[in-house]
Write an enzyme that holds these catalytic residues in place. Structure first.
Site, PDB file in Angstrom:
ATOM      1  N   ASP A  28       0.843  -1.205   0.000  1.00  0.00           N
ATOM      2  CA  ASP A  28       0.000   0.000   0.000  1.00  0.00           C
ATOM      3  C   ASP A  28       0.877   1.253   0.000  1.00  0.00           C
ATOM      4  O   ASP A  28       2.018   1.216   0.463  1.00  0.00           O
ATOM      5  CB  ASP A  28      -0.903  -0.035   1.246  1.00  0.00           C
ATOM      6  CG  ASP A  28      -2.057   0.948   1.141  1.00  0.00           C
ATOM      7  OD1 ASP A  28      -2.299   1.496   0.038  1.00  0.00           O
ATOM      8  OD2 ASP A  28      -2.724   1.178   2.166  1.00  0.00           O
ATOM      9  N   ASN A  76     -10.313  -3.213  -6.797  1.00  0.00           N
ATOM     10  CA  ASN A  76      -9.496  -2.211  -7.492  1.00  0.00           C
ATOM     11  C   ASN A  76     -10.060  -1.816  -8.858  1.00  0.00           C
ATOM     12  O   ASN A  76      -9.649  -0.799  -9.427  1.00  0.00           O
ATOM     13  CB  ASN A  76      -8.045  -2.695  -7.652  1.00  0.00           C
ATOM     14  CG  ASN A  76      -7.237  -2.623  -6.370  1.00  0.00           C
ATOM     15  OD1 ASN A  76      -6.292  -3.383  -6.169  1.00  0.00           O
ATOM     16  ND2 ASN A  76      -7.580  -1.708  -5.457  1.00  0.00           N
TER      17      ASN A  76
HETATM   18  C1  FPP Z   1      -1.846   0.149  -3.366  1.00  0.00           C
HETATM   19  O1  FPP Z   1      -1.379   1.459  -3.334  1.00  0.00           O
HETATM   20  C2  FPP Z   1      -1.237  -0.533  -4.479  1.00  0.00           C
HETATM   21  C3  FPP Z   1      -1.924  -1.153  -5.475  1.00  0.00           C
HETATM   22  C4  FPP Z   1      -3.380  -1.206  -5.563  1.00  0.00           C
HETATM   23  C5  FPP Z   1      -1.218  -1.777  -6.571  1.00  0.00           C
HETATM   24  C6  FPP Z   1      -0.048  -2.557  -6.151  1.00  0.00           C
HETATM   25  C7  FPP Z   1       0.784  -2.831  -7.313  1.00  0.00           C
HETATM   26  C8  FPP Z   1       2.124  -2.806  -7.297  1.00  0.00           C
HETATM   27  C9  FPP Z   1       2.945  -2.543  -6.112  1.00  0.00           C
HETATM   28  C10 FPP Z   1       2.889  -3.141  -8.483  1.00  0.00           C
HETATM   29  C11 FPP Z   1       2.615  -4.563  -8.772  1.00  0.00           C
HETATM   30  C12 FPP Z   1       3.587  -5.130  -9.608  1.00  0.00           C
HETATM   31  C13 FPP Z   1       3.404  -6.254 -10.297  1.00  0.00           C
HETATM   32  C14 FPP Z   1       4.565  -6.916 -10.805  1.00  0.00           C
HETATM   33  C15 FPP Z   1       2.089  -6.859 -10.563  1.00  0.00           C
HETATM   34  P1  FPP Z   1      -2.414   2.631  -3.536  1.00  0.00           P
HETATM   35  O2  FPP Z   1      -2.470   2.975  -4.969  1.00  0.00           O
HETATM   36  O3  FPP Z   1      -3.743   2.256  -2.936  1.00  0.00           O
HETATM   37  O4  FPP Z   1      -1.739   3.774  -2.708  1.00  0.00           O
HETATM   38  P2  FPP Z   1      -2.483   4.931  -1.893  1.00  0.00           P
HETATM   39  O5  FPP Z   1      -3.242   4.252  -0.782  1.00  0.00           O
HETATM   40  O6  FPP Z   1      -1.353   5.765  -1.389  1.00  0.00           O
HETATM   41  O7  FPP Z   1      -3.372   5.656  -2.846  1.00  0.00           O
END
Ligand code: FPP
Length: 254
Positions: A28, A76
């Site tokens: 996250d 998501n």
């Molecule tokens: C949450 O951060 C992250 C995600 C929903 C996506 C996670 C994906 C990756 C780390 C890359 C994955 C890589 C591969 C190889 C599949 P957020 O966007 O919710 O962050 P925020 O809470 O700060 O908005």
């Protein structure tokens, strides 16, 4: 004050004989990492992908047997189309560049989640990565892609109910193992349940991740945003885990 390279003598060290077998991570904070740098949110996901590479190698080197990463949840899809589309491209970019390193480190790729809803090109990249690493017998890198624990449990219940309705299964004979055996994590065998669940970026919730499997997991919430997480952070998490007393409802520390 000690920097990373000069540990205090009394600072706990990582005990390589007590590495948690299954580490699961809710990655996250990509968006906040990017916003703090006045970058678009997707820049955080791009950097987050680099972190996945670093942490995969670090976990494998430390002797973790299964690393489960929550990469895309069933919820998501509610994000803006442009962000979803970027997230759907990430596995393609990741596997296109990283499969040789995975093979070199003997890491096998598995997936939990309904990948049939992903774009065709993403499915191909994921299926190719699983095929290319199928003979690796080191760490398992288990991606949760279009995964939700409630969806997983619902599907397991449907299958079990169908077997009961067909007379193949006596409802009275259903055990916890019957349910575990029908979850998407069943492919992880004896390591299906995480020993340690880490969530980055300071949020303290589970967000529909491996709800059945984390019944006795140790939970660890760390302040670092995922793009700032690295092998050292993982090591500190494992040291924290090693300081916990796991009793699994009993009285004896395990
Ligand atoms: C949450 O951060 C992250 C995600 C929903 C996506 C996670 C994906 C990756 C780390 C890359 C994955 C890589 C591969 C190889 C599949 P957020 O966007 O919710 O962050 P925020 O809470 O700060 O908005």
């Amino acid at each position: 004050m000690f920097n990373k390279n000069h540990q205090a003598a009394d600072e706990p060290q990582l005990d390589m004989s007590r590495i948690p077998a299954h580490v699961a991570i809710i990655m996250d904070g990509n968006g906040r990492w990017a916003q703090a740098r006045h970058l678009p949110r997707v820049a955080g996901h791009k950097q987050g992908m680099q972190t996945v590479k670093k942490v995969t190698i670090a976990a494998s080197d430390m002797g973790v047997k299964v690393l489960s990463l929550y990469a895309f949840s069933t919820e998501n899809w509610k994000r803006p189309e442009s962000e979803v589309s970027y997230l759907m491209d990430l596995p393609i970019r990741f596997f296109n560049t990283f499969v040789p390193d995975l093979v070199k480190h003997n890491v096998k790729v598995t997936v939990m989640g309904d990948i049939t809803r992903l774009p065709e090109k993403t499915q191909t990249a994921v299926n190719d990565a699983m095929a290319d690493t199928k003979d690796c017998d080191g760490m398992i890198l288990n991606f949760a892609l279009n995964y939700g624990a409630r969806d997983e449990i619902k599907r397991a219940v449907q299958t079990i109910a169908q077997q009961a309705a067909a007379g193949e299964l006596d409802p009275a004979s259903i055990t916890e193992d019957t349910i575990s055996g029908h979850l998407m994590s069943a492919q992880l065998g004896e390591f299906a349940d995480p020993d340690l669940l880490i969530r980055t970026s300071g949020e303290e919730r589970i967000s529909n991740f491996m709800l059945w499997q984390i019944a006795y997991s140790e939970l660890l919430f760390v302040p670092e945003h995922w793009p700032d997480f690295d092998g050292e952070t993982l090591k500190r998490c494992l040291i924290d885990f090693q300081g916990r007393h796991r009793r699994f409802g009993g009285l004896v520390n395990k």
